[in-house]
Structures are given as C-alpha cells and as structure tokens.
Design an enzyme around this catalytic site. Structure first.
Site, mmCIF file in Angstrom:
data_model
loop_
_atom_site.group_PDB
_atom_site.id
_atom_site.type_symbol
_atom_site.label_atom_id
_atom_site.label_comp_id
_atom_site.label_asym_id
_atom_site.label_seq_id
_atom_site.Cartn_x
_atom_site.Cartn_y
_atom_site.Cartn_z
ATOM 1 N N ARG A 59 0.841 -1.199 0.000
ATOM 2 C CA ARG A 59 0.000 0.000 0.000
ATOM 3 C C ARG A 59 0.881 1.254 0.000
ATOM 4 O O ARG A 59 0.574 2.243 -0.668
ATOM 5 C CB ARG A 59 -0.933 0.001 1.209
ATOM 6 C CG ARG A 59 -1.993 -1.086 1.157
ATOM 7 C CD ARG A 59 -2.899 -1.057 2.375
ATOM 8 N NE ARG A 59 -3.759 0.110 2.384
ATOM 9 C CZ ARG A 59 -4.498 0.490 3.421
ATOM 10 N NH1 ARG A 59 -4.449 -0.207 4.549
ATOM 11 N NH2 ARG A 59 -5.269 1.559 3.341
ATOM 12 N N CYS A 87 -1.273 5.901 9.129
ATOM 13 C CA CYS A 87 -1.628 4.649 8.460
ATOM 14 C C CYS A 87 -2.767 4.962 7.500
ATOM 15 O O CYS A 87 -2.760 6.017 6.880
ATOM 16 C CB CYS A 87 -2.006 3.580 9.482
ATOM 17 S SG CYS A 87 -3.372 4.061 10.572
#
Length: 282
Positions: free
Chosen positions: A179, A240
């Site tokens: 990611r 995050c």
C-alpha cells in the site's frame, strides 16, 4: 511508564485485587473478511468484568473529510470510559483479540483525553487464554466512573504537521509495504503515500504469536528506519490508513522511549485534498 502488560502480570494483579483494574475490551476488525464484528466477539468471550468499547462508534468520530476514523468527540470518550467504571487516574487495561491494533487505538485515545495509566494486554485475548486466564460471556453491569475527557494528553499532528515531519524528521507509514508503494489500495480511493514518509509496516512490531517484540528488538527495528534512540519530541510521527494501526506504531515507539505524534486523519484524510501531493514506489 510502560504501555504493555503481560498476561501473567495482569493475572497476578487481578488475583491481588481485581477492583484496582478497569478492563476494557476493544475486540475489533477492519473488515468483515477478518471475522465477526468486535461486539459479537466480545459477547462470545471476554475477560471477566471487562466492558466493551466500540472502536468505530466510541473511539472515532463519523467518517468524512477528517478520514475514516477521525478523533472522537470528548463527550463520547468520557461516556465510554465512565460506562467502563473508569476515573482519570484508574489503572486501565485494554485488549483485543490478539494483535493489539484496536487496543492500541484505545490506549492512545484514552491517554490523549486524560487517562493517566493505560496498559495494553500484550497478545490480547489469545495470550490471556494461553496463560490460563478464564473468559466469560456474562455481561457486567454498567460502571459509574467519573472520567472527564480533556484533549491534549499525547502529541498529535494534522496534515500540515505530518508533511513537516516528513521533511524535517521521520514520518512512519504503518501500512503494508504494498500500500505504501501504491501497488495496491484495497480500502481508500487513492494509492500511494505521503512524500518523504518511511515505510514501517506495523506487523513488523509483532512476534508470530501477536505479542510485541522486546525493547531491544524494537529499538533495532526503528534504528533501521533512521530513528535515533533519543529522538527529540516532535521529530517522529506515524500515520496509516485511518489512524488505527498508526496508534500501534506510536505505542511501539513509546516502549523504546520515543514519544511520537499521531497523524490521526492519516492517509484517508490526506487524500481528501487533491492539492496534497502523493508519492508511489519506495
């Protein structure tokens, strides 16, 4: 003060006097693919006397421009803590099913809003069972704590602050490396990372049994990310996807004596402003 407590330590504390510990269950999963919702997990099995706190509803505000898990309102945190029977100076132990992602978010939110002593059960419910701890499906009566929520107990940065840390210090990206690189993005509509951030997948903080690495191992891990052992406050931050696993990163840094800031909005807030730059690759 350490943020982690082992199952053996908690068992010993509860044997001495269970009234001295407020137990908070934060079993939670990001997606239905990860298993049943946290409240269902709690209803099936939890530590005796523990109250459940819903991460999505009580440890986060409504999703929107502030991200998928923006900070909750102070009154929501106060109500949840009071229902658990907590005062501001209570000894609070939070746990989830094992990897401590939900528990770390609870640790951070409670500390940010004024709790002075919050510990995370290292390894969660799985470690508790392995140590011989009992579980129950019996629901406790609501508590009557006096907790008052006041923001500002831990370092926090917004999008501009996160960008500044990326330029001048170390901004850790706690998501999976795929990611971070922008190779996949299973949740948010834009892939990539904040320019200047350093990839630091939260899973690297854990042993195979979901307990945290030891202090020496964590210190070595963060050293490889470029973080000195005596990093000044304000020079390290973490983000995050939505501010949950980043709290896990902040907790791990706390264990080695580094007080990192949390970018609570994280990637899901960063990408709501198309003028903010996006990087891909390493």
């Amino acid at each position: 003060m350490r943020a982690l407590i082992s199952a053996d330590e908690l068992l010993a504390d509860l044997v001495r006097d269970p009234r001295t510990v407020v137990l908070v269950d934060v079993q939670w999963s990001l997606t239905t693919a990860a298993g049943p919702p946290g409240r269902d997990r709690y209803a099936a099995a939890h530590l005796p006397g523990a109250h459940h706190v819903d991460l999505d509803a009580e440890l986060a505000g409504p999703p929107g421009r502030g991200g998928r898990h923006p900070l909750p309102q102070a009154h929501s945190v106060a109500a949840a803590a009071q229902r658990c029977g907590a005062d501001n100076d209570s000894r609070i132990v939070v746990y989830d099913q094992g990897p401590s992602f939900g528990a770390a978010r609870a640790w951070w939110v409670l500390r940010y809003f004024g709790a002075t002593d919050v510990r995370v059960l290292d390894g969660g419910l799985a470690a508790w069972r392995a140590a011989g701890g009992t579980v129950t499906s019996q629901l406790p009566e609501p508590g009557a704590g006096s907790f008052e929520a006041h923001a500002g107990g831990l370092p926090l940065v917004d999008a501009a602050g996160a960008a500044e840390v990326a330029r001048q210090g170390i901004l850790l990206d706690a998501r999976a490396v795929e990611r971070f690189r922008g190779e996949i993005e299973p949740i948010d509509p834009v892939a990539g990372h904040i320019p200047g951030a350093v990839s630091a997948p939260t899973t690297e903080n854990l042993r195979p049994d979901d307990r945290f690495l030891g202090v020496a191992e964590l210190r070595e891990l963060f050293s490889r990310k470029g973080i000195p052992s005596a990093a000044p406050m304000g020079t390290v931050a973490a983000y995050c996807g939505s501010g949950v696993t980043a709290a896990h990163e902040v907790l791990a840094l706390h264990e080695v004596g580094i007080e990192a800031a949390l970018y609570a909005g994280s990637w899901s807030e960063w990408i709501t402003d198309p003028s903010r730059p996006v990087a891909t690759g390493d």
